[in-house]
Every structure is written in structure tokens, then in C-alpha cells.
Design an enzyme around this catalytic site. Structure first.
Site, PDB file in Angstrom:
ATOM      1  N   GLY A 144       0.830  -1.196   0.000  1.00  0.00           N
ATOM      2  CA  GLY A 144       0.000   0.000   0.000  1.00  0.00           C
ATOM      3  C   GLY A 144       0.861   1.241   0.000  1.00  0.00           C
ATOM      4  O   GLY A 144       2.063   1.197   0.266  1.00  0.00           O
ATOM      5  N   TYR A 145       0.204   2.360  -0.259  1.00  0.00           N
ATOM      6  CA  TYR A 145       0.906   3.624  -0.407  1.00  0.00           C
ATOM      7  C   TYR A 145       0.481   4.581   0.692  1.00  0.00           C
ATOM      8  O   TYR A 145      -0.673   5.002   0.746  1.00  0.00           O
ATOM      9  CB  TYR A 145       0.657   4.192  -1.806  1.00  0.00           C
ATOM     10  CG  TYR A 145       1.299   3.280  -2.818  1.00  0.00           C
ATOM     11  CD1 TYR A 145       2.611   3.492  -3.222  1.00  0.00           C
ATOM     12  CD2 TYR A 145       0.651   2.142  -3.279  1.00  0.00           C
ATOM     13  CE1 TYR A 145       3.233   2.620  -4.084  1.00  0.00           C
ATOM     14  CE2 TYR A 145       1.270   1.260  -4.138  1.00  0.00           C
ATOM     15  CZ  TYR A 145       2.558   1.503  -4.532  1.00  0.00           C
ATOM     16  OH  TYR A 145       3.185   0.621  -5.371  1.00  0.00           O
TER      17      TYR A 145
END
Length: 157
Positions: free
Chosen positions: A29-30
Site C-alpha cells: 500500500g501507499y
């Protein structure tokens, strides 16, 4: 300074599977992403990493990667990246002296398979396997950060 030089391609057949390892499931994820940099959390089993990458200049970008506790990564993915998470299985495939990484995506883009190869220099030459199709290195639609933003994306657990 750590530098990443890589090229990315669409995968057009299952020919890569004959030489692939067993693969590993990844959730990534970012935490942050804009045109200049991204901060990514990646979790695979009991291993996890935090990676900071600069924006791409051609084939080159700065990359800094740090091992972090898996429990911290899981919490970051759930609390900080909930709407920007990618699920995929990554396979390592040796071919002609290089190690190709083949990503088989899950969720909203199930069926998408991409192959990446890291290079030592921007002008390095190498042979393409016959299971590799068109190059998408410079197509922003095929960046993991863009794939993570697709609506309704579900991760592989």
C-alpha cells in the site's frame, strides 16, 4: 544513494511458469504518493519493508528500502493505506542471466500480469523472453501506485 533502473512489460503467455519459483503473496500500500515521490509499505508473510521512491526520470529513480516489523506493516496497510492497497503474487523467473519478477495481480485487475527486470545501466541490453509482450515502463496506468487507486480493488490475502 540507492538507484533503481528497471523496465516493465505485459506478459502475453504462461511460458514463464516453467522456470518460476513458488511465488510469494504480497500486499502493498501507499502511505503517500504524488508525482515526485511515493512511500510504500509491503508485507509478505512475516517479512515487511518500507520503501521510498522518487519520481521516475526515464528508466531511473531513487529507491530506499528498509525492513520493518511485519506487525507494523499490517497495521499501516490497514490504517494508513486502506484505500490504496495492491494484492499480487510475485514470481522470480531466471532468463538469460537476469532474474525477471512476474507479478500476477488480484482484485479489480485480476488477469493483469506484468514482468519487471532490473538493469545495471540504462543502456544495458538483454534478450526478451517469448512470454513478454509490449513494454509499459513509461505508461502511468501500469504503475502499482495507479493500480492501487482503482475503485473496488481487493487484495489477495
Amino acid at each position: 544513494m540507492a538507484v533503481e533502473i528497471e523496465r516493465k512489460f505485459l506478459v502475453i503467455s504462461d511460458g514463464w511458469r516453467a522456470g518460476a519459483d513458488a511465488g510469494r503473496i504480497l500486499r502493498q500500500g501507499y502511505v503517500a504518493h504524488d508525482g515526485d515521490a511515493s512511500v510504500r509499505v509491503r508485507l509478505s508473510g512475516d517479512e515487511a519493508w518500507l520503501t521510498v521512491k522518487s519520481g521516475r526520470t526515464g528508466l531511473v529513480r531513487d529507491e530506499f528500502e528498509y525492513a520493518i516489523p511485519a506487525a507494523d506493516a499490517a497495521e499501516m496497510l490497514d490504517r494508513l493505506c486502506a484505500d490504496r492497497v495492491v494484492g499480487k503474487t510475485r514470481y522470480r523467473v531466471p532468463y538469460d542471466g537476469k532474474i525477471w519478477e512476474v507479478d500476477v495481480f488480484a482484485g479489480a485487475v485480476e488477469g493483469l500480469i506484468l514482468a519487471e527486470v532490473e538493469m545495471h545501466s540504462v543502456d544495458e541490453r538483454f534478450d526478451l523472453p517469448d512470454w513478454v509482450g509490449g513494454e509499459v515502463t513509461n505508461d502511468p496506468r501500469f504503475r502499482n501506485s495507479a493500480i492501487a487507486l482503482l475503485p473496488g480493488f481487493e487484495t489477495a490475502d
